[in-house]
Design a protein around this motif. Sequence first.
Motif, PDB file in Angstrom:
ATOM      1  N   SER A 317       0.833  -1.209   0.000  1.00 46.15           N
ATOM      2  CA  SER A 317       0.000   0.000   0.000  1.00 46.15           C
ATOM      3  C   SER A 317       0.860   1.247   0.000  1.00 46.15           C
ATOM      4  N   SER A 368      -4.703   2.056   0.226  1.00 48.68           N
ATOM      5  CA  SER A 368      -4.415   0.856   0.996  1.00 48.68           C
ATOM      6  C   SER A 368      -5.652  -0.043   1.103  1.00 48.68           C
ATOM      7  N   ILE A 372      -5.670  -3.847  -0.019  1.00 48.71           N
ATOM      8  CA  ILE A 372      -6.010  -4.955   0.887  1.00 48.71           C
ATOM      9  C   ILE A 372      -7.267  -5.677   0.407  1.00 48.71           C
ATOM     10  N   VAL A 380      -4.324 -11.761   3.999  1.00 48.44           N
ATOM     11  CA  VAL A 380      -4.756 -10.766   4.986  1.00 48.44           C
ATOM     12  C   VAL A 380      -4.552 -11.343   6.384  1.00 48.44           C
ATOM     13  N   TRP A 426      -3.339  -2.815   9.302  1.00 42.76           N
ATOM     14  CA  TRP A 426      -3.604  -3.962  10.180  1.00 42.76           C
ATOM     15  C   TRP A 426      -4.156  -3.537  11.527  1.00 42.76           C
TER      16      TRP A 426
END
Length: 552
Positions: A317, A368, A372, A380, A426
């Motif tokens: 990202s 991002s 993702i 992931v 995250w």
Amino acid sequence: MSVDNIKMAQLILPDVKITAQEILEKYPPRQLKEGAMVTRFAPSPTGFLHIGGLFTAMVNKRAAMQSDGVFYIRIEDTDKKREIEDGVKIVIDGLNAFGIDADEGFCPDGQKGDYGPYQQSQRRDIYRAFVKQLMEKGMAYPCFLTEQELSEIRAEQEKLKVNTGIYGKWAKYRDITVDEAQKLINEGKSFVVRLRSPGDPQKRISFKDAIKGKIEMPENDQDVVILKADGIPTYHFAHAIDDHLMGTTHVIRGDEWISSAPIHLQLFYVLGFKPPVYAHVSPIMKEENGGKRKLSKRKDPEAAVGYYYEQGYPKESVMEYLMTIANSNYEDWRKANQKEDNKNFPFNLKKLSLSGALFDLVKLNDVSKNAISIMPAQKVFELSLEWAKQYDKQLAELFERDRQYATEILNIDRENKKPRKDIAKWSDVRDYVEYMYDEIWDKSEMVLPENISNEDGIKIIDAYLQKYNPEHTKDEWFNTMKEICEPLGFASEVKVYKKNPDAYKGHVGDISTVIRIALTGRKNTPDLYYIMKLLGQDKVKERLNSFKEKLS
Ligand code: GLU
């Protein structure tokens, strides 16, 4: 070469045995195809990597990669004051964390390549041999000015409103004789070595910057220091020697160095080297109060590369985002080539912003989320677990307790045409999955939508519990929701409700919202059918009952 110059060189650098010529022979020109660019990133081991540094490193790497050239990393540690313990490791790890690994020089597992050593403190003898050569040619001299004298000269120059520095008549030791130098050395006086600048400030130099275009500046006439009192070269001198010996074709660096370019070009000239092509990268900017300013190490946490891994931005990202601010046509390319490796994007140095690319965290989050959203659930899961192990131990434990459960949660609404885009980093994952784990589920703010009374809420849950069957297919599951509508005064079709809203308390969407809130605490979640499958019938019943109790 005059006898005196040779004597002076010997007096100042008696320990230097190897000649500049011998060194040059050890660094033969690289055998690369026509047009191949040799670039480098040359950080100082300060332990701090600025996002602008990562950006410059990325630009260097891309330029080399795209031309089948070489990208190397060199550590510039001539300034011991700025160095910290582990500084090299922190900087190299920071680069590697974002996929900026070098072909040569400092690589994750140490130095490699034929043009090393790639750390300036290990190149002391090399620099000194070239300083000696310049002295022999009369192009450098020892200067014994003390700190005190230097500040007096400065004060005087400021008073006279002339350029500060050591040049022309201020260069008191320019013509020092060997005997005088010997005497001062015997007295224990310390000295530096200065370039005897051949420049004339009335004349201008011009060069073509690969980003900024033609640049013109007065010639350098400063007798800059090339060797400091501790025998270590200055950045200027080390730059010229290293980039020549290492075969750098393009010096792509921060534009704070533009003002030094006349010194650098002059050093290449006096050393008899062909100068590299310079490309000066403008700093990364931040929008503030309608204006633009440099992203600051002191004021902006997002200036530090560490911020991005602490927050858990995947490297893809961050690099994807940096590409969008490097070349403005990148975003369109990405839209047209969604799955393609960005190695195939035709990167162009000339498209870099002249005024400084604007860094926007909101935009980074969008980029991002996209990146993702197209990752498989397994990836992931693995990346968020890896992050959580360091930054969210509780989440890591929950994920590791049942890897499959976690992966399936992350797989809901993924790997389809319109994947959800809830996760930008995250550190967002905890919130995204929290209601799937009793241990971290925060139920404190579970409320019904305004148009549903508690009484209706209870009735809806009761009716649903009657019909709930964990074996249902997705269609059957949705039909159940519809079936309970009419008896409770809700429309089973949104269309029907919209035609005649006064006739109903609400529609099937409200029914499913109540169930959703009871099960997750939220009005908006990924596909509820799959959430319920994963929670399992016991938990579904338990949650529905407990929400009902809360309402009564
Ligand atoms: N060591 C210099 C710095 O950290 C590098 C400049 C260059 O790339 O030449 O700013």
